[in-house]
Design a protein around this motif. Sequence first.
Motif, PDB file in Angstrom:
ATOM      1  N   ARG A 267       0.831  -1.195   0.000  1.00 47.62           N
ATOM      2  CA  ARG A 267       0.000   0.000   0.000  1.00 47.62           C
ATOM      3  C   ARG A 267       0.876   1.258   0.000  1.00 47.62           C
ATOM      4  N   ALA A 268       2.100   1.135  -0.478  1.00 46.83           N
ATOM      5  CA  ALA A 268       3.049   2.248  -0.421  1.00 46.83           C
ATOM      6  C   ALA A 268       2.551   3.479  -1.173  1.00 46.83           C
ATOM      7  N   ARG A 269       1.704   3.291  -2.173  1.00 52.84           N
ATOM      8  CA  ARG A 269       1.206   4.424  -2.957  1.00 52.84           C
ATOM      9  C   ARG A 269      -0.121   4.968  -2.433  1.00 52.84           C
ATOM     10  N   ALA A 270      -0.652   4.356  -1.398  1.00 56.70           N
ATOM     11  CA  ALA A 270      -1.953   4.771  -0.874  1.00 56.70           C
ATOM     12  C   ALA A 270      -1.841   6.099  -0.125  1.00 56.70           C
ATOM     13  N   LYS A 271      -2.982   6.745   0.065  1.00 57.45           N
ATOM     14  CA  LYS A 271      -3.016   8.020   0.776  1.00 57.45           C
ATOM     15  C   LYS A 271      -3.184   7.829   2.278  1.00 57.45           C
ATOM     16  N   ARG A 272      -3.586   6.645   2.692  1.00 54.91           N
ATOM     17  CA  ARG A 272      -3.782   6.388   4.111  1.00 54.91           C
ATOM     18  C   ARG A 272      -3.474   4.930   4.403  1.00 54.91           C
ATOM     19  N   ARG A 273      -3.344   4.626   5.691  1.00 54.89           N
ATOM     20  CA  ARG A 273      -3.007   3.274   6.157  1.00 54.89           C
ATOM     21  C   ARG A 273      -1.769   2.735   5.458  1.00 54.89           C
ATOM     22  N   VAL A 274      -0.723   3.555   5.413  1.00 56.21           N
ATOM     23  CA  VAL A 274       0.541   3.108   4.843  1.00 56.21           C
ATOM     24  C   VAL A 274       1.493   2.730   5.971  1.00 56.21           C
ATOM     25  N   ILE A 275       2.412   1.853   5.676  1.00 59.63           N
ATOM     26  CA  ILE A 275       3.416   1.452   6.655  1.00 59.63           C
ATOM     27  C   ILE A 275       4.520   2.506   6.666  1.00 59.63           C
ATOM     28  N   ILE A 276       4.804   3.081   7.829  1.00 59.96           N
ATOM     29  CA  ILE A 276       5.768   4.180   7.931  1.00 59.96           C
ATOM     30  C   ILE A 276       7.165   3.715   7.517  1.00 59.96           C
ATOM     31  N   ASN A 277       7.587   2.570   8.036  1.00 62.70           N
ATOM     32  CA  ASN A 277       8.912   2.045   7.690  1.00 62.70           C
ATOM     33  C   ASN A 277       8.788   1.001   6.574  1.00 62.70           C
ATOM     34  N   GLU A 278       8.141   1.418   5.500  1.00 67.48           N
ATOM     35  CA  GLU A 278       7.876   0.527   4.372  1.00 67.48           C
ATOM     36  C   GLU A 278       9.147  -0.117   3.832  1.00 67.48           C
ATOM     37  N   ASN A 279      10.222   0.651   3.707  1.00 66.88           N
ATOM     38  CA  ASN A 279      11.464   0.110   3.140  1.00 66.88           C
ATOM     39  C   ASN A 279      12.038  -0.993   4.001  1.00 66.88           C
ATOM     40  N   ASP A 280      11.959  -0.827   5.331  1.00 72.84           N
ATOM     41  CA  ASP A 280      12.464  -1.877   6.222  1.00 72.84           C
ATOM     42  C   ASP A 280      11.661  -3.163   6.062  1.00 72.84           C
ATOM     43  N   VAL A 281      10.341  -3.018   5.989  1.00 71.54           N
ATOM     44  CA  VAL A 281       9.474  -4.189   5.817  1.00 71.54           C
ATOM     45  C   VAL A 281       9.746  -4.850   4.477  1.00 71.54           C
ATOM     46  N   ARG A 282       9.839  -4.029   3.443  1.00 69.25           N
ATOM     47  CA  ARG A 282      10.089  -4.555   2.100  1.00 69.25           C
ATOM     48  C   ARG A 282      11.405  -5.332   2.050  1.00 69.25           C
ATOM     49  N   ASN A 283      12.471  -4.764   2.617  1.00 67.31           N
ATOM     50  CA  ASN A 283      13.774  -5.428   2.577  1.00 67.31           C
ATOM     51  C   ASN A 283      13.767  -6.728   3.355  1.00 67.31           C
ATOM     52  N   CYS A 284      13.064  -6.728   4.475  1.00 66.50           N
ATOM     53  CA  CYS A 284      12.950  -7.954   5.271  1.00 66.50           C
ATOM     54  C   CYS A 284      12.259  -9.051   4.469  1.00 66.50           C
ATOM     55  N   LEU A 285      11.175  -8.681   3.788  1.00 65.56           N
ATOM     56  CA  LEU A 285      10.426  -9.670   3.017  1.00 65.56           C
ATOM     57  C   LEU A 285      11.198 -10.117   1.781  1.00 65.56           C
ATOM     58  N   PHE A 286      11.912  -9.186   1.143  1.00 67.49           N
ATOM     59  CA  PHE A 286      12.713  -9.561  -0.025  1.00 67.49           C
ATOM     60  C   PHE A 286      13.756 -10.610   0.364  1.00 67.49           C
TER      61      PHE A 286
END
Length: 376
Positions: A267-286
């Motif tokens: 939901r990184a492109r959403a206007k609301r309910r986004v994860i603040i530390n999106e990059n950290d979550v993404r890297n962990c999942l990658f």
Amino acid sequence: DGDVNFNDIFKLLQTTGFSSNWASVVQSGELPQSLSKAMGVVDRYPDNCVNLMAKEIVPSAEFAWAKVKQFNGHPPHSARKDKTFTARAVKILRGQNMRIYSPHHAPIIATKDNRIVSDISPLATSYLWDKFRSMNTTSKISGKTLYCGVHGGKLFPHWLLDILPRIGWLNASGQTIDDFDTVLFAHATRGYHNYSLRKLANGKTKFVQLADVGPVIEFEDVTFVTNPRTRGMPNGPKMFDYLQKEWGCLTDADRQRRPTRKIYISRARAKRRVIINENDVRNCLFALGFEEVFAEDLSIQEMAQICNDASHVVGPHGGGFANIAFCQPDTKILEIFSEHISRDYWGIATMLGFGYHIFQALNADLKILSQAELAK
């Protein structure tokens, strides 16, 4: 117009002596009696109600909730004491010379002489009855109409789980879109609407939006399909078979293929309910072999293929997560909650046999969201 602000509701709850936590109010689907009275919501239908002749397509049934594994926090799933839920039957109803008051939420349906049809008019909106019966008709629709003016229909989960299954149940009754002169939707302007309507188009039936004809409409002959979900819970697993085959275009071979992909619905492109530390979550999942997917970039069919091939799905609660409806049984699901809490996808997990997990996200101060924050 029936709009309700949830911040005002929470303040009203406090002033009326209702001390239970906000999460339990939201997940229960019920308003306390004191709040109902304060809002003017009636506790019963008017005395001169009528019912329409109905054909039952899916019988009422009781289902056991899927087990939930929590990683932290206490979303509403853990607050539930009941282990089962009863899904209402799905019915098809038809009436002549009906009037419908259809604001953006669930409609009130009545006969031309203003007798409310209680089997398809939600009690929750009947407090608008006095306003409705004094209003003049704004539009008249002749011929045969299929009414699909469902609240929230502009949002993908409601379109996928509340609107499209109605077409499937209509087909199961021996009728098709071809049998109607008009189909009325609440909204039909987004990409997934257009994709669906192109598939349904036959060159004869007219598709109309409520904004073009409402809010008070008179029908010569109108057919309703009752809600395929009960308080957000699917009324059985059969609707997913229809969605997967008809709208996901998944073949039997597709659905028997061993799923191997791990996907993160972002939901990184959403206007609301986004994860603040999106990059950290993404890297962990990658690092764990996940790939990132943006549902808004893909068609229903493309997302269906991706989810059908997924062994694991992770993502924050949102519209794109509704595509887990195309996953195979035993798929591992991890839904991340913010202050917005919902049991909709738990219902899908229950019906399709997923391994369902939930995670309550931390706030910006790295704390579990408090009840006060949940009320904001």
